[in-house]
Design an enzyme around this catalytic site. Structure first.
Site, PDB file in Angstrom:
ATOM      1  N   SER A  46      25.644 -13.635   1.391  1.00  0.00           N
ATOM      2  CA  SER A  46      24.521 -14.628   1.428  1.00  0.00           C
ATOM      3  C   SER A  46      22.940 -13.200   1.719  1.00  0.00           C
ATOM      4  CB  SER A  46      23.966 -15.088   3.155  1.00  0.00           C
ATOM      5  OG  SER A  46      23.846 -13.811   3.815  1.00  0.00           O
ATOM      6  N   HIS A  47      23.578 -11.920   1.424  1.00  0.00           N
ATOM      7  CA  HIS A  47      22.670 -11.116   1.190  1.00  0.00           C
ATOM      8  C   HIS A  47      23.014  -9.568  -0.093  1.00  0.00           C
ATOM      9  CE1 HIS A  47      20.629 -13.325   3.895  1.00  0.00           C
ATOM     10  NE2 HIS A  47      19.189 -12.284   3.760  1.00  0.00           N
ATOM     11  N   GLU A 187      22.824 -18.830   3.483  1.00  0.00           N
ATOM     12  CA  GLU A 187      24.570 -20.058   3.625  1.00  0.00           C
ATOM     13  C   GLU A 187      24.343 -21.079   3.516  1.00  0.00           C
ATOM     14  OE1 GLU A 187      27.023 -18.822   4.751  1.00  0.00           O
ATOM     15  OE2 GLU A 187      26.572 -16.555   5.303  1.00  0.00           O
ATOM     16  N   PRO A 305      31.253  -7.473  16.905  1.00  0.00           N
ATOM     17  CA  PRO A 305      30.428  -8.394  16.010  1.00  0.00           C
ATOM     18  C   PRO A 305      30.084  -7.028  14.875  1.00  0.00           C
ATOM     19  CG  PRO A 305      29.050  -7.103  17.527  1.00  0.00           C
ATOM     20  CD  PRO A 305      30.425  -7.685  18.670  1.00  0.00           C
ATOM     21  N   ARG A 308      34.590  -7.323  11.463  1.00  0.00           N
ATOM     22  CA  ARG A 308      34.940  -7.981  10.088  1.00  0.00           C
ATOM     23  C   ARG A 308      34.333  -7.250   8.593  1.00  0.00           C
ATOM     24  NH1 ARG A 308      32.562 -10.784   6.168  1.00  0.00           N
ATOM     25  NH2 ARG A 308      30.431 -10.347   7.100  1.00  0.00           N
TER      26      ARG A 308
HETATM   27  P1  NDP Z   1      26.540 -14.075  11.087  1.00  0.00           P
HETATM   28  O1  NDP Z   1      26.536 -15.523  11.976  1.00  0.00           O
HETATM   29  O2  NDP Z   1      27.655 -14.018   9.609  1.00  0.00           O
HETATM   30  O3  NDP Z   1      26.781 -12.534  11.446  1.00  0.00           O
HETATM   31  C1  NDP Z   1      26.389 -12.348  12.935  1.00  0.00           C
HETATM   32  C2  NDP Z   1      26.658 -11.416  13.580  1.00  0.00           C
HETATM   33  O4  NDP Z   1      27.642 -11.799  14.396  1.00  0.00           O
HETATM   34  C3  NDP Z   1      27.481 -10.459  12.981  1.00  0.00           C
HETATM   35  O5  NDP Z   1      26.835  -9.002  13.534  1.00  0.00           O
HETATM   36  C4  NDP Z   1      29.090 -10.768  12.567  1.00  0.00           C
HETATM   37  O6  NDP Z   1      29.379  -9.442  12.444  1.00  0.00           O
HETATM   38  C5  NDP Z   1      28.803 -11.003  14.234  1.00  0.00           C
HETATM   39  N1  NDP Z   1      30.532 -12.189  14.828  1.00  0.00           N
HETATM   40  C6  NDP Z   1      30.611 -12.949  13.931  1.00  0.00           C
HETATM   41  N2  NDP Z   1      31.622 -13.449  13.903  1.00  0.00           N
HETATM   42  C7  NDP Z   1      31.561 -12.889  15.483  1.00  0.00           C
HETATM   43  C8  NDP Z   1      32.766 -13.428  16.493  1.00  0.00           C
HETATM   44  N3  NDP Z   1      33.813 -13.828  16.236  1.00  0.00           N
HETATM   45  N4  NDP Z   1      32.814 -12.650  17.488  1.00  0.00           N
HETATM   46  C9  NDP Z   1      31.980 -11.366  17.809  1.00  0.00           C
HETATM   47  N5  NDP Z   1      30.597 -11.296  16.386  1.00  0.00           N
HETATM   48  C10 NDP Z   1      30.776 -11.983  15.765  1.00  0.00           C
HETATM   49  O7  NDP Z   1      24.498 -13.696  10.779  1.00  0.00           O
HETATM   50  P2  NDP Z   1      23.698 -14.814   9.933  1.00  0.00           P
HETATM   51  O8  NDP Z   1      23.836 -15.413   9.158  1.00  0.00           O
HETATM   52  O9  NDP Z   1      23.339 -15.586  11.438  1.00  0.00           O
HETATM   53  O10 NDP Z   1      22.429 -13.353   9.462  1.00  0.00           O
HETATM   54  C11 NDP Z   1      23.437 -13.284   7.943  1.00  0.00           C
HETATM   55  C12 NDP Z   1      22.491 -12.148   6.990  1.00  0.00           C
HETATM   56  O11 NDP Z   1      21.036 -12.061   7.011  1.00  0.00           O
HETATM   57  C13 NDP Z   1      21.792 -10.677   8.615  1.00  0.00           C
HETATM   58  O12 NDP Z   1      22.533  -9.536   8.131  1.00  0.00           O
HETATM   59  C14 NDP Z   1      20.756 -11.365   8.804  1.00  0.00           C
HETATM   60  O13 NDP Z   1      19.651  -9.795   8.702  1.00  0.00           O
HETATM   61  C15 NDP Z   1      20.637 -11.757   7.539  1.00  0.00           C
HETATM   62  N6  NDP Z   1      18.652 -13.140   7.336  1.00  0.00           N
HETATM   63  C16 NDP Z   1      17.815 -11.918   6.691  1.00  0.00           C
HETATM   64  C17 NDP Z   1      16.215 -12.393   6.801  1.00  0.00           C
HETATM   65  C18 NDP Z   1      15.118 -11.323   6.371  1.00  0.00           C
HETATM   66  O14 NDP Z   1      14.631 -12.044   6.124  1.00  0.00           O
HETATM   67  N7  NDP Z   1      15.520 -10.548   5.306  1.00  0.00           N
HETATM   68  C19 NDP Z   1      16.590 -13.265   7.472  1.00  0.00           C
HETATM   69  C20 NDP Z   1      17.652 -14.373   8.151  1.00  0.00           C
HETATM   70  C21 NDP Z   1      18.595 -13.742   7.689  1.00  0.00           C
HETATM   71  P3  NDP Z   1      30.858 -10.133  11.642  1.00  0.00           P
HETATM   72  O15 NDP Z   1      29.668  -9.431   9.958  1.00  0.00           O
HETATM   73  O16 NDP Z   1      31.362  -8.263  10.939  1.00  0.00           O
HETATM   74  O17 NDP Z   1      31.394 -10.819  11.016  1.00  0.00           O
HETATM   75  O1  PYC Z   2      18.980 -15.688   4.260  1.00  0.00           O
HETATM   76  O2  PYC Z   2      17.215 -16.795   6.333  1.00  0.00           O
HETATM   77  C1  PYC Z   2      17.559 -15.802   5.374  1.00  0.00           C
HETATM   78  C2  PYC Z   2      16.902 -14.881   4.419  1.00  0.00           C
HETATM   79  C3  PYC Z   2      15.583 -15.369   4.236  1.00  0.00           C
HETATM   80  C4  PYC Z   2      14.632 -13.954   3.614  1.00  0.00           C
HETATM   81  C5  PYC Z   2      16.083 -12.773   3.098  1.00  0.00           C
HETATM   82  N1  PYC Z   2      16.894 -13.662   3.886  1.00  0.00           N
END
Ligand code: NDP
Ligand code: PYC
Length: 337
Positions: A46-47, A187, A305, A308
């Site tokens: 997703s990024h 996502e 976390p 993976r």
């Molecule tokens: P995920 O739900 O994919 O993952 C969240 C965290 O939980 C990760 O560190 C992941 O580790 C961990 N995790 C997942 N499953 C497990 C498990 N079973 N046990 C333990 N830990 C677990 O993340 P999101 O989809 O919520 O977010 C994805 C990305 O989007 C992030 O990097 C975030 O910074 C980015 N984002 C950026 C935004 C922006 O404005 N710039 C806005 C919103 C999101 P692992 O990766 O190892 O699975």
């Molecule tokens: O995945 O929600 C998101 C997001 C917003 C801005 C950057 N990533």
């Protein structure tokens, strides 16, 4: 469908070429390339390269400054500030991070405020830059209004990512990084492109009714994770990384941009802590005590976390990055624009 395997260097060259051809200065093209390739390398789709199109659209719309020169100011306190001057956040962070680490080691804790940045990236690359220095760290930022608060029915909060890291001496750091919405908006977009339904509980449509249709979700609102708890954490991020740092909140960021099809501009807050300075020798070595907790967690069969991600990273380093035919076509199309 056929796949192509690229080495990390090959992907880096291709992404860098796309970004420079699009007009980004070398400072920004290189900083963006690093986080985008890191996203693909760590299987954070997703990024990863998917974000390039959004960045280029934002550039073309004149909403981000291609050659902005971020500027660091210090006022003698524990708060450092980088004015990104309307550019992407990545180069602003790279300018501020070494000074933040130095300050946190000197004072025990320090904060880096980034203002006026366009922000599309995951936060874990920033967290790892600090855990690599032996520091614990937190990072957070608003986004643009796309998430309904718990109990509400319309977009107000952003997907507001929150990340934390703890350094480890002989292992990868403990890092989590997540959107405070049930899933990142990226996502939902990936589901839309793949033509797949969303899991239940991710989103509501424009009338406030639950939906699993990605189109309806993008037109309606996403939901916070953990009901009222995620909603409150998301609001905390609006307050600390929007209001408190004198930058835009998510509704203000959406109003300024006028669309959710471009990357939003706002600020970011990053905090760094020196665990040894906080513990001051009480109760033993904080690093060793943390390991006891990690071992207990792993001993129950749970995973850490980022585990993976680190596994994906090791795989990408030894085997390269596998990209689908669609992904390769996207990269070539963007390069040949
Ligand atoms: P995920 O739900 O994919 O993952 C969240 C965290 O939980 C990760 O560190 C992941 O580790 C961990 N995790 C997942 N499953 C497990 C498990 N079973 N046990 C333990 N830990 C677990 O993340 P999101 O989809 O919520 O977010 C994805 C990305 O989007 C992030 O990097 C975030 O910074 C980015 N984002 C950026 C935004 C922006 O404005 N710039 C806005 C919103 C999101 P692992 O990766 O190892 O699975
Ligand atoms: O995945 O929600 C998101 C997001 C917003 C801005 C950057 N990533």
């Amino acid at each position: 469908m056929s796949e192509t395997t690229l080495t990390l260097d090959e992907l880096e060259r291709l992404v860098g070429e796309i970004l420079r051809k699009a007009g980004l200065s070398p400072l920004h093209a290189d900083a963006l390339t690093r986080v985008i390739v890191a996203g693909e390398r760590d299987a954070c789709k997703s990024h990863g390269i998917y974000r390039i199109e959004g960045c280029l659209r934002t550039l073309k719309a004149g909403k981000v400054i291609a050659d902005a020169q971020p500027e660091l100011t210090r006022d003698g306190s524990a708060i450092l500030r980088v004015d990104a001057k309307g550019g992407f956040s990545c180069a602003a962070f790279e300018l501020g991070a070494p000074v933040l680490a130095e300050k946190a080691r000197a004072l025990g804790l320090a904060a880096l405020v980034i203002n006026d940045c366009t922000h599309f990236s995951a936060l874990w690359p920033e967290i790892e830059a600090l855990t690599d220095q032996g520091l614990a760290a937190m990072a957070m930022c608003p986004s643009y209004a796309s998430v309904a608060p718990a109990g509400g029915s319309a977009p107000l909060l952003g997907t507001n990512p929150f990340a934390f890291g703890w350094p480890r001496r002989n292992a990868d750091p403990y890092v989590f990084d997540f959107a405070t919405s049930v899933a990142a908006r990226g996502e939902i977009e990936l589901h839309r492109r793949a033509g797949t339904r969303l899991p239940e509980g991710w989103a509501i449509d424009a009338s406030g009714a639950p939906t699993t249709d990605p189109e309806a979700a993008l037109a309606g609102a996403m939901l916070p994770f953990g009901g009222h708890k995620g909603s409150a954490i998301s609001m905390m991020i609006e307050l600390l990384a929007g209001v408190m740092i004198g930058d835009l909140t998510s509704p203000e960021a959406l109003e300024a941009l006028g669309t959710t099809t471009l990357v939003p501009a706002h600020g970011e807050l990053i905090l760094a802590f020196d665990p040894a300075r906080f513990a001051q020798g009480r109760a033993g070595d904080p690093m060793a005590r943390a390991e006891t907790l990690f071992e207990a967690l792993l001993g129950q069969g749970a995973r850490l976390p980022s585990q993976r991600r680190f596994q994906a990273r090791a795989r990408a380093r030894s085997e390269g990055i596998r990209l689908s035919a669609d992904e390769m076509a996207l990269l070539h199309r963007l390069r040949d624009l």
